[in-house]
Design an enzyme around this catalytic site. Structure first.
Site, PDB file in Angstrom:
ATOM      1  CE  LYS A  52      40.612  26.951  37.143  1.00 56.44           C
ATOM      2  NZ  LYS A  52      39.958  27.564  37.597  1.00 56.44           N
ATOM      3  N   GLY A 142      45.264  31.877  55.118  1.00 53.40           N
ATOM      4  CA  GLY A 142      44.403  32.283  53.804  1.00 53.40           C
ATOM      5  C   GLY A 142      43.539  32.896  53.871  1.00 53.40           C
ATOM      6  CB  SER A 143      41.693  34.270  52.000  1.00 52.75           C
ATOM      7  OG  SER A 143      41.581  33.881  50.416  1.00 52.75           O
ATOM      8  N   GLY A 178      30.260  39.587  41.372  1.00 49.77           N
ATOM      9  CA  GLY A 178      31.488  39.813  41.518  1.00 49.77           C
ATOM     10  C   GLY A 178      32.004  39.092  39.961  1.00 49.77           C
ATOM     11  CB  ALA A 179      32.537  40.130  37.221  1.00 48.56           C
ATOM     12  N   GLY A 183      33.753  34.578  39.535  1.00 48.76           N
ATOM     13  CA  GLY A 183      32.987  34.866  38.866  1.00 48.76           C
ATOM     14  C   GLY A 183      32.874  34.715  37.475  1.00 48.76           C
ATOM     15  CG  LEU A 184      34.906  36.492  34.408  1.00 48.99           C
ATOM     16  CD1 LEU A 184      36.239  37.703  33.991  1.00 48.99           C
ATOM     17  CD2 LEU A 184      33.673  36.626  33.699  1.00 48.99           C
ATOM     18  CD  GLU A 185      38.540  30.468  36.885  1.00 48.80           C
ATOM     19  OE1 GLU A 185      39.472  30.902  36.240  1.00 48.80           O
ATOM     20  OE2 GLU A 185      38.347  29.623  37.595  1.00 48.80           O
ATOM     21  CG  HIS A 442      52.164  26.798  10.222  1.00 49.09           C
ATOM     22  ND1 HIS A 442      51.599  27.782  10.426  1.00 49.09           N
ATOM     23  CD2 HIS A 442      52.131  25.818   9.030  1.00 49.09           C
ATOM     24  CE1 HIS A 442      50.721  27.585   9.714  1.00 49.09           C
ATOM     25  NE2 HIS A 442      50.765  26.463   8.514  1.00 49.09           N
TER      26      HIS A 442
END
Length: 464
Positions: A52, A142-143, A178-179, A183-185, A442
């Protein structure tokens, strides 16, 4: 060898592990945490937070370049790659330090450093220095990032999410494999910071989006900024100069190739289970994927006093689920053999690209969707989005024929906030009419979600 007994042994001190420890101790159990490091949780150290930070820098550069639409002339935009990465690491280290402070509050006698493994179903051995006999065990290991087979010949030149944030400056070019969400971010962030990016994935949709309309919209919007190659399988990787040359094959049979300064493997993070010797614990692997059989609600493995939580079970590898699972697993370990099975939260995923992408509740399924009522709204003509010059995206809300909301997929501005509203609606079992009987200010982006739900209500007789 040191001998230790306890009520609950927690293997891993990440998000799920720390939550499990807290739940077990709150339930009155004497708990021990085993941690081999590096500490700091995946989210703070190599996941949510540093990504981020990079996205925030990319957004600043993008907004500066496009300020002219508002009549604001920002001048030439120059990205200092080294400064970008220094800020990412500095704030990342602050986040990690905060997590480590939480670990330090655990008394020293209840922390064991090293790699744990089962020697039998009732005993853990940590390296060669400690034997632990617990009443119950929580696996929260975890991973770790995976390295696709074609990249192994150039492994020393490949970045993963564990190493990306350590680079000194931004590369001239980057291939991302990897999308998915990560991967996208990272691909979009790097592109906005001036890196030439190619994103490759064998899937036909970005981000695992199941709704075909939202998937097509996402591919079009994100593909306008990066070289997006869906349906692409990387076949070979070879060293070329200081970079890497890749070849790939598309689903159509067409082949492609390119040379890149760096390559980022973002093809998933399998659980860290191989060192545990689960067979010694009596845990079978019915799917031969490395995962033991477990109950996704109680998180208990078979009938044993062993529980598995967070990324280690790969059920829903996101922080809010890991924290909740840790709490459930720790509490059940402390109370064993009495275990609780709280209802699951609705599925909820967010991808922090711009526009953002979200999926909530039941995933789109062509067969099930035949009976669903679908309400749709485009951001192209949404007032607040147009005022912000962010009028791109699509919302699709799904409901049962009686109007009960079951899920949604969306891409657009501010989707992280709209998705939270939708998650509450799905969890509470609201109908479209119930949802609409709530205030919508609004002009807000939330009115886009209101429009999509109103379309559902009109088809189910739920409008006033």
């Amino acid at each position: 060898m040191r001998e230790l007994t306890c009520d609950v042994a927690v293997i891993g001190a990440g998000t799920a592990g720390l939550a499990a420890y807290d739940a077990a101790t709150k339930a009155g159990a004497r708990a021990v945490v085993i941690e081999r490091g590096p500490g700091g949780t995946t989210c703070a150290r190599v996941g949510c937070m540093p990504s981020k930070l990079l996205i925030a820098a990319a957004r600043a550069a993008h907004d500066a370049r496009h300020a002219g639409v508002f009549g604001v002339e920002a001048g030439e935009v120059r990205v200092d790659g080294a400064a970008v990465m220094r800020r990412v690491r500095a704030l990342r280290d602050d986040f990690v330090a905060s997590v480590l402070d939480g670990l330090d509050r655990i008394p020293a006698e209840q922390r064991v450093a090293g790699t744990a493994r089962f020697s039998d179903p009732a005993t853990l051995v940590v390296d060669d220095h400690t034997r632990i006999v617990p009443g119950a065990v929580v696996i929260a290991t975890g991973s770790s990032p995976s390295l696709p087979e074609p990249l192994r010949p150039v492994a020393d030149r490949v970045l993963t999410t564990d190493t990306l944030f350590e680079i000194g400056t931004l590369p001239e070019s980057l291939a991302v494999l990897g999308a998915g969400a990560v991967g996208l971010e990272l691909a979009q962030a790097m592109s906005r910071l001036g890196v030439r990016v190619t994103l490759l994935d064998p899937a036909e949709a970005v981000g695992g989006i199941r709704d075909p309309e939202v998937a097509a919209c996402a591919a079009a919007l994100l593909g306008a900024e990066i070289d997006l190659r869906l349906g692409a399988t990387v076949e070979t990787a070879t060293a070329e100069g200081d970079g890497v040359r890749l070849t790939w094959r598309l689903a159509t049979g067409e082949r492609g190739e390119g040379t890149f300064a760096r390559v980022l493997a973002a093809a998933g993070r399998p659980p860290n289970l191989s060192d545990l010797d689960l067979a010694a614990a009596g845990l079978d692997d019915p799917e031969e994927d490395g995962l033991p059989d477990f109950n996704p609600r109680t998180l208990q493995c078979g009938t044993l006093p062993i529980f598995i939580a967070g990324d280690a079970n790969h059920e829903r590898p996101v922080l809010h689920e890991a924290q909740r699972q840790g709490w459930i697993a720790g509490g059940n370990a402390a109370r064993f053999p009495q275990v609780e099975a709280p209802p699951p939260w609705p599925a909820f995923s967010l991808i922090f690209t711009h526009p953002q992408i979200a999926a909530i509740g039941r995933a789109f399924d062509p067969e099930a969707a035949r009976d669903w009522v679908v309400g749709e709204a485009s951001f192209a003509d949404q007032g607040r989005a147009r005022a912000m010059d962010r009028a791109d995206g699509l919302i699709r809300v799904c409901a049962e024929p009686d109007g009960r909301l079951v899920g949604a997929a969306m891409i657009g501005p501010g989707v992280e906030h709209l998705a939270h509203l939708m998650a509450v609606a799905v969890q509470e079992g609201w109908t479209a009419a119930t949802f609409l009987d709530r205030p919508f200010y609004h002009p807000t982006l939330e009115e886009g979600l209101q429009t999509a739900v109103k379309a559902v209500a009109e088809r189910t007789g739920g409008t006033r």
